[in-house]
Design a protein around this motif. Structure first.
Motif, short mmCIF file in Angstrom:
data_model
loop_
_atom_site.label_atom_id
_atom_site.label_comp_id
_atom_site.label_asym_id
_atom_site.label_seq_id
_atom_site.Cartn_x
_atom_site.Cartn_y
_atom_site.Cartn_z
N VAL A 64 100.74 -1.60 -76.66
CA VAL A 64 102.12 -2.00 -76.42
C VAL A 64 102.54 -1.83 -74.94
CG1 VAL A 64 103.06 0.26 -77.10
CG2 VAL A 64 104.46 -1.77 -77.41
N ILE A 65 101.81 -1.03 -74.19
CA ILE A 65 102.14 -0.81 -72.77
C ILE A 65 101.37 -1.71 -71.80
CG2 ILE A 65 102.91 1.59 -73.01
CD1 ILE A 65 100.01 2.44 -72.44
N TRP A 66 100.50 -2.58 -72.31
CA TRP A 66 99.65 -3.38 -71.42
C TRP A 66 100.09 -4.82 -71.11
CZ3 TRP A 66 94.24 -2.60 -74.13
CH2 TRP A 66 93.81 -1.29 -73.96
N THR A 165 95.61 12.31 -70.70
CA THR A 165 95.43 10.92 -71.13
C THR A 165 96.79 10.33 -71.47
OG1 THR A 165 95.30 11.39 -73.49
CG2 THR A 165 93.24 11.54 -72.26
N GLU A 166 96.79 9.06 -71.82
CA GLU A 166 98.05 8.38 -72.16
C GLU A 166 98.76 9.05 -73.33
OE1 GLU A 166 99.61 6.09 -70.47
OE2 GLU A 166 101.16 5.63 -71.95
N ALA A 167 98.00 9.70 -74.20
CA ALA A 167 98.64 10.39 -75.33
C ALA A 167 99.59 11.48 -74.83
CB ALA A 167 97.58 10.99 -76.26
N THR A 169 101.39 11.26 -72.12
CA THR A 169 102.63 10.55 -71.76
C THR A 169 103.54 10.50 -72.99
OG1 THR A 169 101.30 9.11 -70.36
CG2 THR A 169 103.57 8.43 -70.74
N CYS A 170 102.95 10.16 -74.14
CA CYS A 170 103.74 9.98 -75.36
C CYS A 170 104.32 11.31 -75.83
CB CYS A 170 102.87 9.36 -76.45
SG CYS A 170 102.11 7.80 -75.93
N ASN A 171 103.51 12.37 -75.85
CA ASN A 171 103.99 13.69 -76.28
C ASN A 171 105.11 14.17 -75.36
OD1 ASN A 171 101.87 15.52 -78.27
ND2 ASN A 171 101.16 13.56 -77.53
N LYS A 221 92.75 15.31 -77.21
CA LYS A 221 93.26 13.96 -77.46
C LYS A 221 93.57 13.89 -78.96
CE LYS A 221 89.77 12.55 -74.24
NZ LYS A 221 88.47 11.90 -74.19
N GLU A 222 93.89 12.71 -79.46
CA GLU A 222 94.30 12.58 -80.86
C GLU A 222 93.28 13.17 -81.82
OE1 GLU A 222 94.71 10.21 -78.61
OE2 GLU A 222 96.61 9.15 -78.92
N TRP A 223 91.99 12.83 -81.61
CA TRP A 223 90.96 13.28 -82.56
C TRP A 223 90.77 14.78 -82.55
CZ3 TRP A 223 89.49 10.91 -86.63
CH2 TRP A 223 89.48 9.51 -86.66
N ASN A 239 100.95 13.83 -84.37
CA ASN A 239 99.94 12.78 -84.24
C ASN A 239 100.57 11.47 -84.66
OD1 ASN A 239 97.39 11.66 -83.66
ND2 ASN A 239 96.38 13.51 -84.42
N TRP A 240 99.83 10.41 -84.50
CA TRP A 240 100.31 9.09 -84.88
C TRP A 240 100.25 8.93 -86.39
CZ3 TRP A 240 102.53 6.85 -80.93
CH2 TRP A 240 102.08 7.12 -79.64
N THR A 241 101.02 7.97 -86.89
CA THR A 241 101.00 7.68 -88.31
C THR A 241 99.58 7.43 -88.81
OG1 THR A 241 101.95 5.63 -87.41
CG2 THR A 241 103.26 6.83 -89.02
C1 GLC Z 1 98.01 5.13 -79.84
C2 GLC Z 1 99.19 4.19 -79.61
C3 GLC Z 1 99.16 3.62 -78.22
C4 GLC Z 1 99.07 4.73 -77.20
C5 GLC Z 1 97.88 5.61 -77.48
C6 GLC Z 1 97.85 6.81 -76.56
O1 GLC Z 1 96.83 4.41 -79.91
O2 GLC Z 1 99.17 3.15 -80.57
O3 GLC Z 1 100.30 2.82 -78.00
O4 GLC Z 1 99.01 4.22 -75.90
O5 GLC Z 1 97.89 6.08 -78.81
O6 GLC Z 1 96.71 7.58 -76.79
#
Ligand code: GLC
Length: 415
Positions: A64-66, A165-167, A169-171, A221-223, A239-241
């Motif tokens: 979604v950010i690209w 990582t980008e994750a 940014t989200c947190n 990271k997420e994992w 974490n993500w859905t």
């Molecule tokens: C997930 C999200 C994505 C985000 C990424 C960050 O995959 O869907 O939008 O950039 O996590 O790790």
């Protein structure tokens, strides 16, 4: 090329099934290519393979950010997917639209959620998951101390994504936006990141490292967070859905012992970062007809409904969050649809366009330096602000909702 979490057996079996169905219906053969784990590495790979032109892949998922970053490489899908675009949440379609071009068709949404152990909440006398970050901190600390006392030496209160990582940014955006600390760069092209609410939110998170969260969370990271969680070694996880499937998988030690809900709120509100993907077609594709058919299949209502059931994947059509066929097997969708309407916070990728990659890079570095204790939060915020001014050329301003007037003005006369 697909960014999604295709590694689990269950996930990949489902994918295979979809591709077989697609082949049966259309006669078109699809090869799903592997991709690296994190978003910034994926972007680098996407760029590399797009450079190979007609010999490269045809269809790409686009984070979604690209869209602004990769825009020139893809076809305008507006003429083919007008219904899909207008039928999706407006904020999602807007994220995939650049200068009136539909760079990618909304494919799935992804939201940051709080995963919590229902069994442990019960054992420690809590009736509900934490509503605020303060509550999360005290509940996590208490459960962690209790579980450690029972001999679970590796047990932690709260796991999340603290790697650079980008994750992250989200947190971090969730921490600061929930406290009224803005969205880093606002829609009106102002840099708001250097403010007391954001600074406090980052400081608070730095305090979690080594207390309610493992010291190594700064490399998660997420994992990594998910692995600790499914091993039964955490009370709470951000974490993500999409982490739901693995948490409920037969081998997961938390199967049927957890639930998910909105992230805790701060002083301002509850927020969740919008993540997710669109599907784009390379403008060099040697198979545009087949590529269009694949995008049409993957973004169809039927596939979204089925994926909502098997992956808890979030449909991009608001309409589906009210349908019996989605809600009945999975009542979570009522709250998820609500969060998509009211709690979203977006990374500043639209307002910064092609510069988002550099913006995210310096934001991630700043937050990471606070988490590792290399810099104080006020120091990191002020040097980040300077870097963002250089990168974007935007001016500075306090985040919306805070007093935007000069700090020294004299109090209003009272009657
Ligand atoms: C997930 C999200 C994505 C985000 C990424 C960050 O995959 O869907 O939008 O950039 O996590 O790790």
């Amino acid at each position: 090329m697909d960014q999604e979490w295709t590694t689990t057996t269950f996930n990949s079996e489902e994918r295979e099934r979809e591709l077989r169905e697609f082949k049966r219906k259309t006669g078109i053969q699809v090869k799903l290519l592997p991709s690296p784990e994190s978003t910034r590495e994926q972007l680098a790979l996407w760029r590399e393979v797009l450079r190979t032109g007609a010999s490269g892949p045809d269809v790409y998922t686009v984070d979604v950010i690209w869209p602004s970053i990769l825009n020139e490489n893809f076809l305008d899908l507006k003429p083919y997917f007008a219904n899909e675009a207008s039928g999706a949440f407006p904020s999602i379609t807007a994220a995939y639209t650049v200068d009136n071009k539909l760079v990618a068709v909304p494919y799935d949404a992804n939201l940051g959620m709080l995963y919590y152990r229902t069994d442990l909440l019960g054992q420690y006398g809590y009736r509900a998951p934490p509503q605020t970050w303060d509550e999360l901190e005290s509940m996590a600390a208490r459960i962690q101390a209790g579980e450690r006392a029972k001999g679970k030496k590796d047990f932690w209160g709260f796991v999340w994504q603290g790697a650079a990582t980008e994750a992250l940014t989200c947190n971090a955006l969730e921490w600061q936006a929930s406290e009224g600390g803005g969205q880093i760069i606002e829609q009106d092209q102002t840099i708001s990141v250097n403010n007391p609410q954001a600074i406090q939110a980052w400081q608070r998170a730095a305090g979690w490292v080594g207390s309610i969260s493992p010291p190594s969370v700064v490399g998660y990271k997420e994992w990594d967070a998910l692995n600790v969680w499914v091993a039964g070694n955490a009370a709470f996880m951000r974490n993500w859905t999409l982490g739901y499937v693995d948490s409920q998988a037969p081998r997961s030690l938390v199967r049927n012992k957890f639930d998910i809900g909105p992230l805790p709120g701060g002083k301002a509100r509850r927020v969740t970062t919008l993540g997710g993907n669109g599907l784009a077609i390379s403008r060099f594709s040697a198979h545009p007809r087949e590529a269009l058919a694949l995008v049409r299949y993957f973004t169809s209502r039927d596939v979204q409904v089925r994926r909502s059931k098997v992956f808890l994947e979030l449909p991009t059509r608001p309409e589906l969050y009210e349908q019996h066929e989605v809600l009945e097997p999975n009542p979570h969708f009522a709250a998820l649809g609500q969060a998509l309407r009211t709690d979203l916070v977006s990374r500043p990728s639209t307002v910064t366009g092609k510069k988002y990659e550099d913006v995210a890079k310096v934001y991630i570095q700043a937050i990471h330096s606070v988490l590792t204790g290399e810099k104080s939060a006020p120091e990191a915020a002020s040097s980040l602000e300077k870097q963002l001014v250089l990168i974007t050329g935007f001016r500075k301003a306090p985040p919306p909702g805070t007093n935007r007037a000069a700090p020294n003005r004299s109090p209003e006369p009272t009657r």
